[in-house]
Scaffold this motif. Structure first.
Motif, PDB file in Angstrom:
ATOM      1  N   SER A  46      38.883  44.136  49.243  1.00 21.89           N
ATOM      2  CA  SER A  46      40.043  44.375  50.049  1.00 21.89           C
ATOM      3  C   SER A  46      39.751  45.710  50.866  1.00 21.89           C
ATOM      4  O   SER A  46      39.543  46.741  50.222  1.00 21.89           O
ATOM      5  CB  SER A  46      41.345  44.055  49.624  1.00 21.89           C
ATOM      6  OG  SER A  46      41.385  42.950  49.239  1.00 21.89           O
ATOM      7  N   VAL A  47      39.854  45.878  52.198  1.00 22.27           N
ATOM      8  CA  VAL A  47      39.497  47.145  52.719  1.00 22.27           C
ATOM      9  C   VAL A  47      40.495  47.299  53.932  1.00 22.27           C
ATOM     10  O   VAL A  47      40.535  46.237  54.722  1.00 22.27           O
ATOM     11  CB  VAL A  47      38.166  47.433  53.388  1.00 22.27           C
ATOM     12  CG1 VAL A  47      37.958  48.461  53.922  1.00 22.27           C
ATOM     13  CG2 VAL A  47      37.054  47.374  52.053  1.00 22.27           C
ATOM     14  N   THR A  48      41.023  48.145  54.055  1.00 20.95           N
ATOM     15  CA  THR A  48      41.954  48.649  55.517  1.00 20.95           C
ATOM     16  C   THR A  48      41.217  49.360  56.344  1.00 20.95           C
ATOM     17  O   THR A  48      40.854  50.472  55.938  1.00 20.95           O
ATOM     18  CB  THR A  48      43.321  49.137  55.136  1.00 20.95           C
ATOM     19  OG1 THR A  48      44.021  48.386  54.330  1.00 20.95           O
ATOM     20  CG2 THR A  48      44.027  49.463  56.413  1.00 20.95           C
ATOM     21  N   LEU A  49      40.598  48.808  57.404  1.00 21.76           N
ATOM     22  CA  LEU A  49      39.855  49.695  58.512  1.00 21.76           C
ATOM     23  C   LEU A  49      40.757  50.662  59.119  1.00 21.76           C
ATOM     24  O   LEU A  49      41.864  50.459  59.389  1.00 21.76           O
ATOM     25  CB  LEU A  49      39.371  48.953  59.438  1.00 21.76           C
ATOM     26  CG  LEU A  49      38.404  47.681  58.754  1.00 21.76           C
ATOM     27  CD1 LEU A  49      37.938  46.983  60.010  1.00 21.76           C
ATOM     28  CD2 LEU A  49      36.952  48.245  58.245  1.00 21.76           C
ATOM     29  N   PRO A  50      40.203  51.837  59.283  1.00 21.03           N
ATOM     30  CA  PRO A  50      41.027  52.841  60.013  1.00 21.03           C
ATOM     31  C   PRO A  50      41.281  52.281  61.537  1.00 21.03           C
ATOM     32  O   PRO A  50      40.608  51.381  61.980  1.00 21.03           O
ATOM     33  CB  PRO A  50      40.043  54.063  60.405  1.00 21.03           C
ATOM     34  CG  PRO A  50      38.876  54.018  59.346  1.00 21.03           C
ATOM     35  CD  PRO A  50      38.880  52.461  58.848  1.00 21.03           C
ATOM     36  N   SER A  51      42.310  52.934  62.073  1.00 23.19           N
ATOM     37  CA  SER A  51      42.936  52.532  63.324  1.00 23.19           C
ATOM     38  C   SER A  51      41.794  52.693  64.626  1.00 23.19           C
ATOM     39  O   SER A  51      41.137  53.639  64.628  1.00 23.19           O
ATOM     40  CB  SER A  51      43.990  53.394  63.838  1.00 23.19           C
ATOM     41  OG  SER A  51      44.394  52.943  65.219  1.00 23.19           O
ATOM     42  N   GLY A  52      41.439  51.641  65.165  1.00 21.53           N
ATOM     43  CA  GLY A  52      40.509  51.744  66.215  1.00 21.53           C
ATOM     44  C   GLY A  52      39.026  51.119  65.779  1.00 21.53           C
ATOM     45  O   GLY A  52      38.187  50.899  66.742  1.00 21.53           O
ATOM     46  N   ALA A  53      38.877  50.738  64.440  1.00 25.69           N
ATOM     47  CA  ALA A  53      37.727  50.327  64.077  1.00 25.69           C
ATOM     48  C   ALA A  53      37.894  48.586  64.153  1.00 25.69           C
ATOM     49  O   ALA A  53      38.672  48.313  63.911  1.00 25.69           O
ATOM     50  CB  ALA A  53      37.566  50.779  62.536  1.00 25.69           C
ATOM     51  N   THR A  54      36.431  48.386  64.670  1.00 28.73           N
ATOM     52  CA  THR A  54      36.354  46.742  64.759  1.00 28.73           C
ATOM     53  C   THR A  54      34.964  46.369  64.238  1.00 28.73           C
ATOM     54  O   THR A  54      34.025  46.985  64.782  1.00 28.73           O
ATOM     55  CB  THR A  54      36.480  46.516  66.283  1.00 28.73           C
ATOM     56  OG1 THR A  54      37.928  46.804  66.791  1.00 28.73           O
ATOM     57  CG2 THR A  54      36.494  44.733  66.366  1.00 28.73           C
ATOM     58  N   ALA A 106      43.390  44.790  57.932  1.00 33.38           N
ATOM     59  CA  ALA A 106      43.471  44.710  56.615  1.00 33.38           C
ATOM     60  C   ALA A 106      42.105  43.659  56.519  1.00 33.38           C
ATOM     61  O   ALA A 106      42.686  42.495  56.998  1.00 33.38           O
ATOM     62  CB  ALA A 106      44.576  44.334  55.941  1.00 33.38           C
ATOM     63  N   VAL A 107      41.226  43.653  56.095  1.00 35.98           N
ATOM     64  CA  VAL A 107      40.078  42.676  55.935  1.00 35.98           C
ATOM     65  C   VAL A 107      39.559  42.441  54.468  1.00 35.98           C
ATOM     66  O   VAL A 107      39.597  43.447  53.844  1.00 35.98           O
ATOM     67  CB  VAL A 107      38.731  43.336  56.689  1.00 35.98           C
ATOM     68  CG1 VAL A 107      37.694  42.119  56.712  1.00 35.98           C
ATOM     69  CG2 VAL A 107      39.225  43.346  58.095  1.00 35.98           C
ATOM     70  N   GLN A 108      39.458  41.354  54.207  1.00 30.06           N
ATOM     71  CA  GLN A 108      39.141  40.800  52.878  1.00 30.06           C
ATOM     72  C   GLN A 108      37.452  40.461  53.058  1.00 30.06           C
ATOM     73  O   GLN A 108      37.215  39.492  53.861  1.00 30.06           O
ATOM     74  CB  GLN A 108      40.004  39.715  52.240  1.00 30.06           C
ATOM     75  CG  GLN A 108      41.044  40.289  51.709  1.00 30.06           C
ATOM     76  CD  GLN A 108      41.903  39.148  51.038  1.00 30.06           C
ATOM     77  OE1 GLN A 108      41.665  37.970  51.169  1.00 30.06           O
ATOM     78  NE2 GLN A 108      42.843  39.630  50.034  1.00 30.06           N
ATOM     79  N   PHE A 109      36.542  40.815  52.152  1.00 24.44           N
ATOM     80  CA  PHE A 109      35.188  40.410  52.112  1.00 24.44           C
ATOM     81  C   PHE A 109      35.161  39.570  50.663  1.00 24.44           C
ATOM     82  O   PHE A 109      35.387  40.141  49.816  1.00 24.44           O
ATOM     83  CB  PHE A 109      34.362  41.605  52.025  1.00 24.44           C
ATOM     84  CG  PHE A 109      34.502  42.375  53.198  1.00 24.44           C
ATOM     85  CD1 PHE A 109      33.720  42.356  54.416  1.00 24.44           C
ATOM     86  CD2 PHE A 109      35.198  43.732  53.547  1.00 24.44           C
ATOM     87  CE1 PHE A 109      33.928  42.687  55.401  1.00 24.44           C
ATOM     88  CE2 PHE A 109      35.411  44.287  54.429  1.00 24.44           C
ATOM     89  CZ  PHE A 109      34.726  43.905  55.429  1.00 24.44           C
ATOM     90  N   ALA A 120      39.166  52.985  51.270  1.00 19.11           N
ATOM     91  CA  ALA A 120      39.221  52.915  49.929  1.00 19.11           C
ATOM     92  C   ALA A 120      39.307  51.555  49.517  1.00 19.11           C
ATOM     93  O   ALA A 120      40.377  50.595  49.327  1.00 19.11           O
ATOM     94  CB  ALA A 120      40.438  53.616  49.359  1.00 19.11           C
ATOM     95  N   PRO A 121      38.106  50.943  49.295  1.00 17.48           N
ATOM     96  CA  PRO A 121      38.109  49.439  49.002  1.00 17.48           C
ATOM     97  C   PRO A 121      38.387  49.223  47.593  1.00 17.48           C
ATOM     98  O   PRO A 121      38.341  50.003  46.807  1.00 17.48           O
ATOM     99  CB  PRO A 121      36.787  48.904  49.085  1.00 17.48           C
ATOM    100  CG  PRO A 121      35.981  50.398  48.921  1.00 17.48           C
ATOM    101  CD  PRO A 121      36.706  51.593  49.203  1.00 17.48           C
ATOM    102  N   THR A 122      39.060  47.895  47.513  1.00 15.86           N
ATOM    103  CA  THR A 122      39.554  47.436  45.961  1.00 15.86           C
ATOM    104  C   THR A 122      38.844  46.233  45.761  1.00 15.86           C
ATOM    105  O   THR A 122      38.453  45.494  46.773  1.00 15.86           O
ATOM    106  CB  THR A 122      41.274  47.428  45.843  1.00 15.86           C
ATOM    107  OG1 THR A 122      41.554  46.578  46.963  1.00 15.86           O
ATOM    108  CG2 THR A 122      41.772  48.823  46.161  1.00 15.86           C
ATOM    109  N   CYS A 123      38.492  45.886  44.589  1.00 17.72           N
ATOM    110  CA  CYS A 123      37.797  44.684  44.147  1.00 17.72           C
ATOM    111  C   CYS A 123      38.763  43.669  43.159  1.00 17.72           C
ATOM    112  O   CYS A 123      39.375  44.438  42.358  1.00 17.72           O
ATOM    113  CB  CYS A 123      36.473  45.088  43.658  1.00 17.72           C
ATOM    114  SG  CYS A 123      35.548  43.715  43.199  1.00 17.72           S
ATOM    115  N   ALA A 124      38.915  42.564  43.245  1.00 19.47           N
ATOM    116  CA  ALA A 124      39.373  41.611  42.511  1.00 19.47           C
ATOM    117  C   ALA A 124      38.219  40.460  42.134  1.00 19.47           C
ATOM    118  O   ALA A 124      37.724  39.940  42.831  1.00 19.47           O
ATOM    119  CB  ALA A 124      40.406  41.108  43.094  1.00 19.47           C
ATOM    120  N   ALA A 125      38.066  40.224  40.876  1.00 15.49           N
ATOM    121  CA  ALA A 125      37.142  39.298  40.141  1.00 15.49           C
ATOM    122  C   ALA A 125      37.926  38.023  40.383  1.00 15.49           C
ATOM    123  O   ALA A 125      39.124  37.702  40.240  1.00 15.49           O
ATOM    124  CB  ALA A 125      36.791  39.437  38.971  1.00 15.49           C
TER     125      ALA A 125
END
Length: 554
Positions: A493-501, A516-519, A548-553
């Motif tokens: 999970s990553v929250t992109l900065p404002s204006g990032a696409t 907020a984008v999930q990969f 600041a990405p976070t990871c969940a298995a």
């Protein structure tokens, strides 16, 4: 001491049928499907992976030479005199490079199968009673195919937007599925080592090269309805630039090779790296990852005893297209040594009448590692047109930064011969010795992403991100690392900065393009062994600072 013989492949007389004639007006051309204009320009790739596979390679005595070895002097001490002689001289250099630097690249496996679609390529390989599979994603440009294509190693190399806008497809290749980083030399992992053994002395750069060759095999078998097998390029940056260089050197079906900032273990001349202030030492490059072959350990402190150097590998790509992009702003990358190797290799191009087919460009303003640079856009477009689309004939150029300019005169004691045109003479005694395994050498470029110093707890995973920012956009490389227990799937999970696409992503599925984008993992990178890592990446507009990405298995 003599470097033991033993050809790297089973030499096949069939190769001679594929390369019945090498000499054309002013250049050597080894091609399968050739038009008159293309042959005259000397710009096409060979129709086979190794057109010199039937050339005998004798033992080579080990000597010491502080200068770059003469690329035109054969192992027996004589110098080549015709363009047709280069084919077997190139085979000698290839064999020596395998024995001392990279390790053996096995011949095409007994069975290679797979599929090609508009979105992916699958590869299934069986050899020596063992099997392995891997895949790559495909992004087609607009228009009607079939399309030429560039393999992007690790999804991270030359500007893919420029590549696709030129009408060229992008194949995002995950090299870690074929040769994994972060493994000890006696327990290498990935598809290559599943077949040839975890203790193989072949380094992972050569394993990555083997993987791309198998992708090309599948494209050839597909009939070329989507991707053209005779119009393939490769690119990569940093350690993936080392991989791109190795791929282009060791498969003559690659028509255009575009390594970016490859550093030590890449294009940079080994002898020059050893004395270039601030450049990553060869010992560091060898030990950082098992990129190079195990045998290179004998030369990290004494590169002068190597029978070859990287200028000869540059020459091995001739007369095919080569666009080397370098960065003079980061000492660690050894750009001065890169220019030395390019200048030395360009002498081979000149001797073959193909001097217009090589470009080296380090004269850039932006010092950010692996940035997309405007200075490279036009020459890249020209080479894409020339070597893949076959619609242009722009001449290459040497644009060397004054901050990191090498002087070839200081590094050679040989002169470039004038090679006569003439027919190729088949070797009379093809070797019958079975292949032996040779060494490899690690790259010296700083990796774009480093794993956490402490693995996450069992059953968990962690994620780190590295950003390569330029004006108006960035590329993010995310490394996912398993804890003390393996994971069978992951979500980052990553929250992109404002204006990032996000405009493009590779080796992952994603939930959106902003905010907020999930990969999540794709089929080939969801299973991660305990303490091991995989990577994915994405390209975005805006700025990547503060993520600041976070990871969940799963």
């Amino acid at each position: 001491m003599a470097i033991s013989s033993g050809c790297s492949k089973v030499r096949s007389a069939l190769v001679m049928l594929a390369v019945a004639a090498l000499t054309v007006v002013g250049a050597v051309t080894v091609v399968a499907k050739t038009t008159t204009a293309e042959a005259a320009a000397g710009i096409l790739a060979a129709g086979v992976e190794d057109d010199g596979a039937d050339c005998p390679v004798p033992n080579a005595p080990q000597t010491s030479n502080s200068r770059l070895p003469d690329p035109f002097r054969k192992i027996d001490g004589t110098r080549i005199s015709s363009k047709s002689d280069w084919r077997c001289r190139r085979a000698e250099i290839r064999e020596l490079a395998e024995r001392t630097v990279y390790g053996q690249k096995p011949a095409k496996p007994a069975t290679v199968s797979g599929t090609v679609s508009s979105s992916s390529i699958t590869v299934n390989v069986s050899d020596q009673g063992r099997s392995a599979s891997f895949s790559a994603s495909v992004q087609l440009p607009s228009g009607t195919g079939p399309f030429p294509a560039v393999v992007v190693v690790g999804g991270f190399g030359a500007d893919t937007a420029t590549i696709r806008s030129a009408g060229v497809a992008v194949i995002n290749y995950d090299p870690l599925a074929v040769g994994r980083e972060g493994t000890p030399r006696n327990n290498k992992q990935g598809a290559f080592y599943s077949i040839y053994g975890a203790s193989s002395s072949t380094g992972i750069l050569m394993a990555w090269a083997w993987g791309v060759s198998r992708i090309i095999d599948v494209i050839e078998q597909s009939g070329g309805n989507i991707i053209k097998a005779d119009a393939m390029g490769v690119t990569g940056c940093s350690r993936y630039g080392k991989g791109a260089f190795t791929i282009g050197v060791f498969d003559q079906r690659i028509a255009l090779t575009m390594p970016v900032e490859s550093g030590s273990g890449g294009v940079g001349a080994f002898r020059a790296i050893a004395g270039e202030s601030g450049a990553q030492p060869l010992s560091s490059a060898y030990s950082e990852q098992p990129w190079l072959g195990d045998a290179f350990s004998s030369f990290t402190g004494s590169p002068n005893t190597l029978p070859i150097d990287t200028h000869q590998m540059v020459g091995m790509i001739a007369p095919r297209g080569l666009f080397i992009m370098d960065n003079p702003s980061i000492d660690w990358l050894g750009a001065r040594s890169g220019s030395v190797a390019a200048l030395g290799g360009a002498e081979v191009y000149k001797a073959l009448g193909a001097g217009d087919n090589i470009t080296y460009w380090s004269d850039v303003q932006d010092g950010t590692h692996c940035a997309v640079r405007p200075e490279w856009r036009t020459p890249m477009q020209q080479f894409l047109q020339k070597f893949l689309l076959k619609t242009g004939n722009a001449a290459g150029t040497m644009r060397i930064s004054s901050r990191k300019a090498g002087n070839l005169a200081e590094w050679r004691d040989w002169q470039t011969p004038t090679l006569a045109d003439g027919p190729t003479t088949p070797p009379t005694n093809p070797p019958t010795t079975p292949p032996t395994t040779g060494p490899t050498t690690p790259p010296t470029t700083p990796p774009t992403t480093r794993p956490p110093t402490t693995p996450p707890a069992g059953g968990a995973c962690s994620a780190t991100v590295s950003i390569n920012q330029w004006t108006g956009g960035f590329v993010a490389t995310v490394r996912v690392t398993a804890g003390s227990a393996p994971v069978s799937g992951w979500t980052v999970s990553v929250t992109l900065p404002s204006g990032a696409t996000i405009s493009n992503a590779w080796n992952t599925n994603r939930s959106g393009n902003t905010g907020a984008v999930q990969f999540t993992n794709v089929s080939f990178n969801g299973n991660i062994a305990a303490g091991q890592s995989t990577e994915f990446g994405f390209q975005s507009s805006g700025t990547g600072a503060g993520m600041a990405p976070t990871c969940a298995a799963r």
